[in-house]
Design an enzyme around this catalytic site. Structure first.
Site, PDB file in Angstrom:
ATOM      1  CD  GLU A   1       1.531 -78.101 -97.832  1.00 27.93           C
ATOM      2  OE1 GLU A   1       1.683 -77.322 -96.877  1.00 27.93           O
ATOM      3  OE2 GLU A   1       1.889 -79.291 -97.801  1.00 27.93           O
TER       4      GLU A   1
ATOM      5  CB  CYS B   1      -0.612 -70.177 -95.898  1.00 23.19           C
ATOM      6  SG  CYS B   1       0.925 -70.175 -96.805  1.00 23.19           S
TER       7      CYS B   1
HETATM    8  P1  NAP Z   1     -10.159 -72.444-101.348  1.00 28.08           P
HETATM    9  O1  NAP Z   1     -11.438 -71.698-101.288  1.00 28.08           O
HETATM   10  O2  NAP Z   1     -10.058 -73.688-100.541  1.00 28.08           O
HETATM   11  O3  NAP Z   1      -9.950 -72.775-102.908  1.00 28.08           O
HETATM   12  C1  NAP Z   1      -8.810 -73.471-103.437  1.00 28.08           C
HETATM   13  C2  NAP Z   1      -9.258 -74.259-104.666  1.00 28.08           C
HETATM   14  O4  NAP Z   1      -9.929 -75.440-104.243  1.00 28.08           O
HETATM   15  C3  NAP Z   1     -10.242 -73.539-105.578  1.00 28.08           C
HETATM   16  O5  NAP Z   1      -9.934 -73.893-106.903  1.00 28.08           O
HETATM   17  C4  NAP Z   1     -11.576 -74.098-105.168  1.00 28.08           C
HETATM   18  O6  NAP Z   1     -12.528 -74.102-106.206  1.00 28.08           O
HETATM   19  C5  NAP Z   1     -11.225 -75.533-104.811  1.00 28.08           C
HETATM   20  N1  NAP Z   1     -12.146 -76.104-103.828  1.00 28.08           N
HETATM   21  C6  NAP Z   1     -12.442 -75.598-102.608  1.00 28.08           C
HETATM   22  N2  NAP Z   1     -13.295 -76.412-101.959  1.00 28.08           N
HETATM   23  C7  NAP Z   1     -13.537 -77.458-102.782  1.00 28.08           C
HETATM   24  C8  NAP Z   1     -14.345 -78.639-102.691  1.00 28.08           C
HETATM   25  N3  NAP Z   1     -15.082 -78.894-101.614  1.00 28.08           N
HETATM   26  N4  NAP Z   1     -14.351 -79.491-103.729  1.00 28.08           N
HETATM   27  C9  NAP Z   1     -13.625 -79.220-104.846  1.00 28.08           C
HETATM   28  N5  NAP Z   1     -12.865 -78.123-105.002  1.00 28.08           N
HETATM   29  C10 NAP Z   1     -12.816 -77.257-103.987  1.00 28.08           C
HETATM   30  O7  NAP Z   1      -8.934 -71.532-100.906  1.00 28.08           O
HETATM   31  P2  NAP Z   1      -8.551 -70.067-101.403  1.00 28.08           P
HETATM   32  O8  NAP Z   1      -9.516 -69.077-100.841  1.00 28.08           O
HETATM   33  O9  NAP Z   1      -8.336 -70.080-102.859  1.00 28.08           O
HETATM   34  O10 NAP Z   1      -7.130 -69.811-100.709  1.00 28.08           O
HETATM   35  C11 NAP Z   1      -6.964 -69.273 -99.413  1.00 28.08           C
HETATM   36  C12 NAP Z   1      -6.592 -70.366 -98.410  1.00 28.08           C
HETATM   37  O11 NAP Z   1      -5.431 -71.031 -98.859  1.00 28.08           O
HETATM   38  C13 NAP Z   1      -6.237 -69.843 -97.018  1.00 28.08           C
HETATM   39  O12 NAP Z   1      -6.834 -70.669 -96.052  1.00 28.08           O
HETATM   40  C14 NAP Z   1      -4.711 -69.987 -96.944  1.00 28.08           C
HETATM   41  O13 NAP Z   1      -4.191 -70.140 -95.644  1.00 28.08           O
HETATM   42  C15 NAP Z   1      -4.511 -71.201 -97.779  1.00 28.08           C
HETATM   43  N6  NAP Z   1      -3.150 -71.264 -98.338  1.00 28.08           N
HETATM   44  C16 NAP Z   1      -2.302 -72.227 -97.890  1.00 28.08           C
HETATM   45  C17 NAP Z   1      -1.010 -72.304 -98.378  1.00 28.08           C
HETATM   46  C18 NAP Z   1      -0.055 -73.358 -97.879  1.00 28.08           C
HETATM   47  O14 NAP Z   1       1.003 -73.518 -98.475  1.00 28.08           O
HETATM   48  N7  NAP Z   1      -0.366 -74.077 -96.838  1.00 28.08           N
HETATM   49  C19 NAP Z   1      -0.563 -71.386 -99.354  1.00 28.08           C
HETATM   50  C20 NAP Z   1      -1.465 -70.428 -99.803  1.00 28.08           C
HETATM   51  C21 NAP Z   1      -2.763 -70.389 -99.288  1.00 28.08           C
HETATM   52  P3  NAP Z   1     -13.718 -73.039-106.241  1.00 28.08           P
HETATM   53  O15 NAP Z   1     -13.099 -71.700-105.961  1.00 28.08           O
HETATM   54  O16 NAP Z   1     -14.252 -73.174-107.612  1.00 28.08           O
HETATM   55  O17 NAP Z   1     -14.664 -73.445-105.185  1.00 28.08           O
END
Ligand code: NAP
Length: 507
Positions: free
Chosen positions: A264, A301
């Protein structure tokens, strides 16, 4: 009490040497606890334990799994103020939001408990045999849904409870009969560990196999990558950025046994406002949307990042109202300095595109880690020709596009990437002219909101939280509501089985 250690099944463990701390964005200081990142050996132990636990857990009767889920909810509530305080210190979010999100998390767990208490959710079907049929006899066929296996869950930074350790992904996977290994989010590792302790307690109290749940600390992407590549992992749940979700989808697809990643991801959630709506209640819409853009510092989001209008007599007044009402809201704290620096960097990148005019910008000095909101405007023609303006700027950031006519509006909707939501603000006199807009929007989003705001996702059976890529990796499923259990199961058929060997619900 936060220990900073990993949960490998029911045991605390900290064999590694890489440590990190979480950060209090309001006070602009590190929090006290020190977390130890999981080693390769610990990752493997957690997955092997989950693999063993699956053999038993997949056959635990629904009633017992429901007991487990309800016990998790009770243990989360028993964490009481300690959870709320750690949550606030790791996110900068206020107490009301912490308690509200805890309530949502507990409600989700209880909803899945109610769902799996009996076997009706398995959508069982029975085709009776006709062994006399010529030339080929018809067999007895009975179909049900069975769990996929060990599941890895990545939570997002903006929902430390409801989309993280015991959030919707974990609750639905456990309900389906899949053990869960959580890759803890580094920004709220303490909140994650407290919730993990509640899950482990509930597992022990209700007699679940050791390994049904593990929680692994990590401060970078390596732990998550190793988990997704592990041959005993059979599915992945991810909530976060498009970049992160896509990286995991690619990694899972390259495995010798590819596995599904239910990601998501981000969205800009287009809002279509008709000229009649602007003429009749432009000021009230401006007020509602200034609040929606700023809700939770825009860190949702479903934040409305794109407002689409057709130029009319009142458009200028509406845009001025929106600018004034947005600037009147004081900036709030973001979750973390990294999110704030991404907001500043991406916001500047979008703002510097040709044709985009910033109409509301908070000019006064803001505290460290606080985010000033921004609303800009651009013509439909310039927006159409520049995909850089179509990207998510995570925070209180919105672009108003002034389309010259409905054809241009539809062209813009058709050209958008997949979105979680779309919203239509319209008057009764518009109803006869909305079918083209609804058709185009339906093709691009998972949910259309009529005369409301996209922020706020109700947890219920009829909710669809997902959408065409990149809003989610598989638009056939929802991540919110009891229907999200379908992500973790596969159909399975028994042919000509003796009654005694069939599961009770198929006999
Ligand atoms: P994020 O930076 O993508 O991180 C999410 C998790 O994924 C973290 O644990 C991160 O680990 C890990 N991760 C990220 N890139 C990775 C990779 N290349 N390989 C392995 N692990 C990886 O997102 P965020 O900043 O926490 O959250 C904000 C985003 O979430 C926004 O874009 C928002 O729109 C979206 N969101 C979507 C929903 C939905 O339901 N669609 C709901 C809430 C939020 P590390 O931090 O250790 O890198």
């Amino acid at each position: 009490m936060v220990s900073g250690k990993n949960y490998i099944g029911n045991q605390l463990s900290a064999k590694g040497t890489t440590t990190y701390q979480t950060f209090n964005p309001k006070l602009n200081i590190n929090n006290q606890y020190v977390f130890t990142e999981a080693t390769s050996e610990e990752i493997d132990e957690a997955v092997q334990l989950a693999h063993q636990a699956f053999k038993e857990f997949r056959n635990v009767p629904g009633e017992k799994r429901a007991e487990f889920l309800n016990a998790i909810a009770d243990e989360i509530m028993a964490l009481d103020n300690e959870l709320i305080e750690v949550y606030m210190s790791e996110s900068g979010l206020p107490e009301g939001r912490a308690k509200g999100e805890r309530g949502r998390t507990v409600f989700q767990l209880q909803s899945f408990a109610a769902l799996v208490k009996d076997e009706n959710w398995r959508e069982n079907t029975i085709d009776l045999p006709n062994y006399e049929r010529a030339p080929i006899p018809k067999p007895d066929l009975r179909k049900t849904l069975i769990p996929l296996g060990s599941t890895v869950v990545f939570g997002a930074s903006n929902f430390p409870l409801a989309y993280s350790t015991a959030g919707g992904d974990t609750a639905s996977a456990l309900a389906a009969g899949c053990p869960v290994i959580v890759k803890s989010h580094p920004m709220h590792a303490g909140t994650g560990e407290l919730i993990a302790s509640a899950i482990v307690k509930a597992a022990e109290k209700t007699g679940m196999p050791n390994g049904v749940f593990s929680n692994l600390n990590s401060s970078g992407i390596e732990v998550g990558e190793q988990l997704v590549k592990h041959p005993q992992v059979k599915a992945v749940g991810f909530t976060g950025s498009i970049r992160g979700g896509r990286a995991l989808m690619d990694l899972a697809a390259k495995r010798s046994e590819p596995i599904p990643v239910f990601a998501e991801m981000g969205s800009i959630n287009p809002v279509i406002i008709t000229s009649n709506a602007i003429a009749n209640r432009g000021e009230s819409i401006a007020d509602t949307y200034a609040k929606s853009i700023n809700l939770g510092t825009g860190q949702f989001c479903t934040n409305p990042g794109l407002l689409l209008t057709i130029d009319g007599a009142e458009t200028n007044t509406f845009i001025q109202d929106l600018a004034q009402k947005t600037t009147a809201i004081d900036p709030q704290c973001m979750l973390h300095p990294n999110i704030k620096s991404n907001y500043t960097r991406l916001g500047s990148e979008v703002s510097s595109q040709n044709g985009l005019e910033v109409i509301s910008k908070y000019e006064a000095a803001v505290e460290e880690n606080f985010a000033p909101s921004q609303v800009s405007t651009v013509s439909g023609k310039d927006f159409l020709s520049n995909p850089k303006m179509h990207q998510e700027v995570f925070g209180p950031f919105s672009v108003v596009v002034r389309c010259k006519d409905e054809a241009e509006l539809i062209e813009i909707i058709d050209g958008l990437e997949g979105q979680l939501t779309g919203t239509i603000l319209a008057e009764k006199e518009d109803y006869n002219n909305l079918s083209n807009i609804i058709d185009s929007l339906q093709n691009r989003v998972g949910r259309i909101i009529f005369n409301g705001v996209p922020t706020g996702v109700e947890v219920c059976e009829s909710m669809t939280h997902g959408g065409p890529y990149p809003a989610s990796s598989d638009s056939r499923f929802t991540a919110v509501g009891i229907g999200s259990i379908r992500r973790w199961v596969r159909p399975f058929s028994y042919q000509d089985f003796p009654k005694e060997l069939l599961p009770q619900s198929l006999q």
